[in-house]
Design a protein around this motif. Structure first.
Motif, PDB file in Angstrom:
ATOM      1  N   ALA A 192      -6.258  18.034  28.326  1.00  0.00           N
ATOM      2  CA  ALA A 192      -6.830  18.630  29.532  1.00  0.00           C
ATOM      3  C   ALA A 192      -6.820  17.640  30.693  1.00  0.00           C
ATOM      4  N   ALA A 193      -7.209  16.400  30.427  1.00  0.00           N
ATOM      5  CA  ALA A 193      -7.250  15.395  31.494  1.00  0.00           C
ATOM      6  C   ALA A 193      -5.866  15.159  32.080  1.00  0.00           C
ATOM      7  N   GLY A 201      -1.916  16.588  41.338  1.00  0.00           N
ATOM      8  CA  GLY A 201      -0.823  15.860  41.970  1.00  0.00           C
ATOM      9  C   GLY A 201       0.205  16.784  42.577  1.00  0.00           C
ATOM     10  N   LYS A 202       0.481  17.912  41.932  1.00  0.00           N
ATOM     11  CA  LYS A 202       1.456  18.879  42.464  1.00  0.00           C
ATOM     12  C   LYS A 202       0.992  19.496  43.771  1.00  0.00           C
ATOM     13  N   ILE A 207      -3.087  10.818  43.322  1.00  0.00           N
ATOM     14  CA  ILE A 207      -3.798  10.681  42.057  1.00  0.00           C
ATOM     15  C   ILE A 207      -3.679   9.276  41.473  1.00  0.00           C
ATOM     16  N   GLU A 208      -3.113   8.350  42.229  1.00  0.00           N
ATOM     17  CA  GLU A 208      -3.013   6.984  41.730  1.00  0.00           C
ATOM     18  C   GLU A 208      -4.410   6.411  41.504  1.00  0.00           C
ATOM     19  N   GLY A 209      -4.651   5.858  40.338  1.00  0.00           N
ATOM     20  CA  GLY A 209      -5.943   5.281  40.005  1.00  0.00           C
ATOM     21  C   GLY A 209      -6.928   6.250  39.396  1.00  0.00           C
ATOM     22  N   VAL A 210      -6.553   7.551  39.306  1.00  0.00           N
ATOM     23  CA  VAL A 210      -7.458   8.533  38.715  1.00  0.00           C
ATOM     24  C   VAL A 210      -7.487   8.356  37.202  1.00  0.00           C
ATOM     25  N   GLN A 211      -8.671   8.246  36.644  1.00  0.00           N
ATOM     26  CA  GLN A 211      -8.856   8.163  35.199  1.00  0.00           C
ATOM     27  C   GLN A 211      -9.854   9.238  34.781  1.00  0.00           C
ATOM     28  N   ARG A 220     -18.984   8.525  31.771  1.00  0.00           N
ATOM     29  CA  ARG A 220     -19.181   7.397  32.673  1.00  0.00           C
ATOM     30  C   ARG A 220     -17.916   6.570  32.815  1.00  0.00           C
ATOM     31  N   SER A 221     -16.878   6.888  32.033  1.00  0.00           N
ATOM     32  CA  SER A 221     -15.610   6.161  32.106  1.00  0.00           C
ATOM     33  C   SER A 221     -14.657   6.780  33.136  1.00  0.00           C
ATOM     34  N   ASN A 222     -14.991   7.969  33.640  1.00  0.00           N
ATOM     35  CA  ASN A 222     -14.146   8.577  34.666  1.00  0.00           C
ATOM     36  C   ASN A 222     -14.113   7.706  35.906  1.00  0.00           C
TER      37      ASN A 222
END
Length: 229
Positions: A192-193, A201-202, A207-211, A220-222
């Motif tokens: 899903a992520a 992104g489309k 989205i560079e750096g998106v986690q 909390r890791s997002n």
């Protein structure tokens, strides 16, 4: 977003990943929302179909296999999924009343939403005159099963609106997995992520750096850069 009961020996209750399914007409807040699918309606339709076929007794299995992988994100805090403090139920393709036990206003989460839905469905079938024999257990429906009865969710746009208005974590996780399924990717936290990042992104969003580690934002890791927001 379909919740069919499939005719086979034993019969199966199959979850289609509808996060807005409710047990009956009194278990949701109707103001501003289209009517959700009801498990009680499915039980009534199933009982009628069984009666028309001359069937009075069934054994029941439940299939929540549309979603895969862990039901909880590894990066969620324990308090998010523990007993009376839970803010989200384990992610499941078969869930009723938003994962709450009994009255949703009591805010007590089920730790096994699929079994809860199946047990409630069995009681509703019994009330409709169908004898449910033997233990209720998980079991895949299989490709050769045929649909006996079903109910459908409101339009996806209405489900998305409900998620945003209520900031509903359970709906968010279900929708995230549907994004993965629509992209033919695994309906897991990771699948899903990845597909959410790709879809955004489309649209031309950087989205560079998106986690991302979940669909609800509880992790909390997002990490989402301000430029992306």
């Amino acid at each position: 977003d379909h919740e069919p009961l499939l005719v086979r020996r034993p019969s199966r209750l199959v979850g289609g990943g509808d996060p807005s399914l409710v047990s009956d007409g009194d278990s949701f807040e109707a103001a501003g929302y289209p009517a959700p699918a009801r498990l009680s309606t499915l039980a009534e339709r199933t009982a009628k179909a069984l009666a028309d076929a001359g069937v009075r007794s069934v054994s029941l299995r439940y299939d929540a296999g549309l979603f895969h992988g862990p039901a909880r994100a590894a990066s969620w805090a324990n308090a998010y999924v523990t007993g009376g403090t839970a803010v989200i139920a384990p992610v499941s393709a078969l869930v009723v009343d938003y994962g709450y036990i009994g009255d949703p206003l009591n805010r007590i989460r089920s730790m096994d939403p699929a079994r809860q839905a199946a047990e409630l469905f069995a009681r509703q079938l019994s009330a409709a005159g169908v004898i449910v024999s033997g233990p209720i257990q998980p079991g895949a429906a299989g490709a050769r099963a045929t649909e006996l009865a079903g109910v459908e969710s409101p339009p996806i746009s209405a489900v998305v609106e409900q998620m945003l208005v209520a900031s509903d974590n359970d709906i968010a996780e279900s929708l995230a997995r549907h994004v993965a399924l629509a992209s033919k990717q695994p309906a897991t936290f990771d699948g899903a992520a990845a597909t959410i990042r790709a879809a955004v992104g489309k649209l031309g969003v950087p989205i560079e750096g998106v986690q991302l580690f979940d669909g609800s934002g509880l992790s909390r890791s997002n990490a989402i850069p301000a430029r992306t927001l």
